[in-house]
Motif scaffolding. Structure first.
Motif, mmCIF file in Angstrom:
data_model
loop_
_atom_site.group_PDB
_atom_site.id
_atom_site.type_symbol
_atom_site.label_atom_id
_atom_site.label_comp_id
_atom_site.label_asym_id
_atom_site.label_seq_id
_atom_site.Cartn_x
_atom_site.Cartn_y
_atom_site.Cartn_z
ATOM 1 N N LEU A 104 0.837 -1.210 0.000
ATOM 2 C CA LEU A 104 0.000 0.000 0.000
ATOM 3 C C LEU A 104 0.867 1.253 0.000
ATOM 4 O O LEU A 104 0.606 2.208 -0.747
ATOM 5 C CB LEU A 104 -0.931 -0.018 1.223
ATOM 6 N N GLN A 105 1.921 1.252 0.833
ATOM 7 C CA GLN A 105 2.777 2.436 0.892
ATOM 8 C C GLN A 105 3.421 2.714 -0.474
ATOM 9 O O GLN A 105 3.481 3.868 -0.920
ATOM 10 C CB GLN A 105 3.865 2.233 1.961
ATOM 11 N N ALA A 106 3.855 1.647 -1.124
ATOM 12 C CA ALA A 106 4.510 1.821 -2.434
ATOM 13 C C ALA A 106 3.519 2.396 -3.450
ATOM 14 O O ALA A 106 3.877 3.287 -4.243
ATOM 15 C CB ALA A 106 5.055 0.472 -2.923
ATOM 16 N N LEU A 107 2.277 1.948 -3.423
ATOM 17 C CA LEU A 107 1.284 2.445 -4.393
ATOM 18 C C LEU A 107 0.956 3.917 -4.130
ATOM 19 O O LEU A 107 0.834 4.717 -5.071
ATOM 20 C CB LEU A 107 -0.003 1.602 -4.326
ATOM 21 N N VAL A 108 0.825 4.288 -2.856
ATOM 22 C CA VAL A 108 0.508 5.683 -2.519
ATOM 23 C C VAL A 108 1.686 6.590 -2.905
ATOM 24 O O VAL A 108 1.507 7.629 -3.555
ATOM 25 C CB VAL A 108 0.185 5.823 -1.010
ATOM 26 N N ASP A 109 2.899 6.189 -2.538
ATOM 27 C CA ASP A 109 4.077 7.022 -2.832
ATOM 28 C C ASP A 109 4.222 7.240 -4.337
ATOM 29 O O ASP A 109 4.494 8.352 -4.799
ATOM 30 C CB ASP A 109 5.351 6.360 -2.287
#
Ligand code: NAD
Length: 476
Positions: free
Chosen positions: A333-338
């Motif tokens: 999730l963090q990678a997609l948001v960033d």
């Protein structure tokens, strides 16, 4: 409250420990709650042999006798609802009320299929005098099934229900992260008097188990729910053995909000559905394409509801959303948001982990997301929504169909003409209008394109578990 159940393999009607175990964690606090048995080859060989014997017994019973045992197991599970729901909330993290609802839903899958098993009609084909053509449907044989962790009880229920109601035996490898739901199902069937070997439950290393079981002659159907990549891999193995497959794979569900929709109400409903099960649902609404005249009102309502969503431990009655399943999801999730923010998306809510113990992620909304952002192609499988404006229904349908996935699709409109176009043109297996409910036991569920093939539930749900045999009978 009941404790977490002892985890065992269930093979040939007996519970079995293994020398090797792996820890099962509570995703709300990362504590160890159980020791999962890891099946070795000898266990799998025993399961294959037991399933073969079980099939010979089970397939010869009347559909009514089979249905009676399935219904008895459901009655037991309904009696044990709080105990089962407690285990689900411990291992999965979802709110206790949602875990209770899942147990009911799982029972409904069993109850529906048990009745459908008694309606597996064949037909008599008109013919000349002296010969009869009869078409019969028969159980396919032993099923090797693989269920995921997002619904620990109702996902295994789908597969076991289809197999048992059709007269098949089954070896189920349930998810390692959330094994208790399947263990509770096995307990209920054991107590309901299911003959030995009809349902066998194993856990272990997924790739080892699937690559060992799928090529075996005894396995006549492979049924899988999970990601498209794994589904494709299992399908390739099954193809080598000429074994049919039933594949319920990933989605990236679009929601089209038309210019006649009540934007405020649609925004609230959409957010409530998005964050159910922490967004870890293959039908979870994710890509919201909103008519530009409704965009601001819809987005405001959505973001307000997202921010109001109470996130926490599933045993707290106030909790609306629990943790995600594991740290892999947090990283994804963090990678997609960033990536989306770096490419110019607006972050309107969440976008970060909550705390540093337990896998909690804030309900997240991204808006005006560029179409080259990864999240526009990759299923986030978490509490993450993307909201983009569209000029008209044509653009909404074009954007919705632009991905290789086709599981669920949704729309908000009161125009019959719009609905007609959506029914004709949206490339999905399940279309819901003015509701975000995607599947109940009575209707067939499944995808198109990369979302898989075959259907579970509804009148079509047993098709894959049966073969069709034609009998030509000349009378003397
Ligand atoms: P993953 O692809 O590693 O695993 C998904 C499921 O497949 C798990 O239950 C896992 O045990 C099983 N699996 C993995 N490799 C396997 C193999 N070689 N043989 C047999 N089973 C195997 O992904 P993950 O990180 O656990 O979950 C995230 C992804 O999985 C999501 O992106 C989503 O697409 C998918 N998923 C889908 C559903 C669904 O309902 N369709 C449910 C859970 C997960």
């Amino acid at each position: 409250m009941a404790s977490y159940p002892e985890l065992r393999l269930y093979i040939g009607g007996a519970w079995r420990k293994t020398a090797e175990t792996i820890p099962v964690l509570n995703p709300a606090d990362e504590s160890v709650i159980g020791a999962l048995p890891v099946a070795g080859r000898a266990d799998l060989d025993d399961a294959l042999e037991a399933a073969d014997k079980g099939f010979r017994v089970w397939s010869r019973l009347s559909p009514r006798a089979r249905g009676d045992i399935i219904l008895r197991a459901c009655a037991i599970m309904r009696e044990r609802i709080d105990e089962i729901a407690h285990a689900i909330t411990l291992e999965h993290g979802k709110p206790f009320r949602q875990a209770q609802a899942e147990v009911i839903r799982g029972c409904e899958f069993f109850e529906w299929d048990a009745a459908e098993g008694q309606r597996l009609y064949g037909r008599v084909v008109p013919s000349e005098a002296g010969i009869r053509y009869i078409v019969v449907r028969q159980p396919v044989g032993t099923v090797a099934a693989f269920s995921p962790w997002n619904f620990p009880m109702s996902q295994p229920a789908r597969k076991i229900a289809g197999a048992l109601a059709s007269g098949c035996s089954i070896i189920l490898k349930a998810a390692e992260e959330t094994p208790a739901g399947a263990v509770h199902i096995a307990r209920a069937f054991h107590d309901a008097g299911l003959p030995a070997g009809v349902f066998n439950l194993v856990f272990g290393r997924p790739a080892e188990i699937s690559s060992y079981l799928i090529p075996k002659d005894q396995v006549r159907l492979v049924a899988f729910t999970g990601s498209t990549n794994v589904g494709r891999h299992l399908t390739e193995m099954a193809a080598t053995a000429m074994t049919p497959v039933l594949m319920e794979l990933g989605g990236h569900a679009p929601v089209i909000v038309c210019d006649d929709a009540d934007a405020g109400r649609a925004g609230v409903l959409s957010a409530e559905r998005k964050y159910r099960n922490a967004g870890q649902v293959c039908t979870s609404p994710t890509r919201f394409f909103v008519h530009e005249s409704r965009f601001a009102a819809y987005t405001d309502a959505f973001v307000a509801r997202a921010k109001a969503t109470v996130t926490g431990d599933g045993f707290d009655p106030a909790t609306e959303m629990g943790p995600v399943a594991n740290d892999r999801r947090l990283t994804a999730l963090q990678a997609l948001v960033d990536d989306a923010v770096a490419k110019g998306a607006r972050l309107l809510a969440g976008g970060h982990r909550i705390g540093n113990r337990g896998y909690f992620w804030a309900p997240t909304v991204l808006a005006d997301v560029p179409y080259d952002a990864r999240v526009m192609q990759e299923e986030p499988f978490g509490p993450l929504a993307v909201i983009n404006p569209v000029r008209d229904l044509d653009e909404g349908i074009m954007r919705a169909n632009d991905l290789p996935f086709g599981l669920a699709g949704y729309a908000f409109t009161h125009s019959a003409a719009n609905v007609d176009r959506l029914v004709d043109q949206l490339e999905v297996g399940n279309l819901s209008i003015n509701t975000l409910e995607a599947s109940v036991a009575e209707v067939p569920f499944g995808g198109v394109k990369y979302s898989g093939y075959g259907r579970e539930g509804g009148a079509e749900g047993l098709d894959h578990y049966t073969i069709i045999k034609n009998v030509s009978h000349r009378m003397a």
